[in-house]
Design an enzyme around this catalytic site. Structure first.
Site, PDB file in Angstrom:
ATOM      1  N   GLY A  36       0.881  -1.174  -0.049  1.00 42.62           N
ATOM      2  CA  GLY A  36       0.025   0.134  -0.218  1.00 42.62           C
ATOM      3  C   GLY A  36       0.949   1.080  -0.033  1.00 42.62           C
ATOM      4  CB  SER A  38       4.600   6.062   2.044  1.00 41.95           C
ATOM      5  OG  SER A  38       4.949   6.743   2.909  1.00 41.95           O
ATOM      6  N   GLY A  39       2.318   5.465   4.436  1.00 42.83           N
ATOM      7  CA  GLY A  39       1.240   6.042   5.435  1.00 42.83           C
ATOM      8  C   GLY A  39      -0.032   5.432   5.406  1.00 42.83           C
ATOM      9  CB  ALA A  40      -1.431   2.682   3.453  1.00 44.31           C
ATOM     10  CB  SER A 110       5.852  -4.019  -2.615  1.00 43.89           C
ATOM     11  OG  SER A 110       4.632  -4.237  -1.788  1.00 43.89           O
TER      12      SER A 110
END
Ligand code: ADP
Length: 204
Positions: A36, A38-40, A110
């Site tokens: 997911g 960044s920050g998810a 990813s």
């Protein structure tokens, strides 16, 4: 360094097999792959899940994006080619964790579907659990855990996923967590219950 010939490297088979390690651990080995933006919430959920599993007596390890880039992948940047190599090395590493009969939890953006599918086929589809931390870009930007979105929007970070580099959503992940709608506790509970349904471990 000269290229090594195939026949110079011979795989050494251990007498202590993965099955024996799993029997000792009293759970199966598996790769729980969070993906997911960044920050998810990948890192937060991976570590909190590990905490739960550890307390249940499971042997676990979290592989985190930033940590890996400090060591094993410190020579890599964020071009598509380097991101691919980053995931390839991580894939080979989680395969070893799997052979050790452990539960490896990974928290890497990813962004490329083909890379994730490559790891799935490397470790075997029955041992790869892909969890998509789905969170709208706007919410990730608001969270801006490490101030990266702010810097990326100022153009200070090139090829930042979601801003100037693509993110390819999973097509058929084993689980989707809407981290902007669910509490952390609910996300962890969903992961743990999926692992139980998959009979990775049975709660004592
Ligand atoms: P990532 O590893 O995907 O970059 P982080 O885990 O570092 O993301 O950051 C996610 C942020 O979102 C944290 O500050 C966390 O407290 C917050 N957050 C809010 N709700 C959730 C949730 N349901 N699951 C995970 N993180 C959440």
């Amino acid at each position: 360094m000269p290229a090594r010939k195939e026949n110079e490297v011979v795989w050494h088979h251990a007498t202590v097999t993965r099955e024996r390690r799993e029997a000792l651990n009293r759970h199966k080995g598996v790769v729980v792959w969070f993906t997911g933006l960044s920050g998810a919430g990948k890192s937060t959920i991976a570590h909190e899940t590990e905490e739960r599993l550890h307390r249940l007596g499971c042997r676990t390890y979290v592989l985190d994006g930033d940590n890996v880039r400090h060591g094993l992948c410190s020579d890599l940047g964020f071009s598509a080619q380097d991101r691919r190599e980053n995931i390839r090395r991580i894939g080979e590493m989680v395969k070893l964790f799997l052979d050790a009969g452990m539960i490896a939890l990974t928290a890497f953006i990813s962004p490329f579907r083909s890379d994730r599918e490559w790891v799935r086929s490397l470790v075997g589809k029955d041992h790869f659990i892909e969890i998509y931390c789905r969170c709208p870009l706007e919410v990730c930007k608001q969270r801006d855990v490490k101030g990266m979105y702010e810097r990326a929007s100022r153009g200070e970070i090139k090829e930042f996923t979601g801003i100037s580099a693509p993110y390819e959503e999973p097509v058929q992940p084993e689980l989707v967590l809407e981290t902007h709608l669910l509490s952390l506790e609910d996300c962890v509970a969903q992961v743990v219950s999926l692992l139980q349904r998959r009979e990775i471990f049975t709660e004592a």
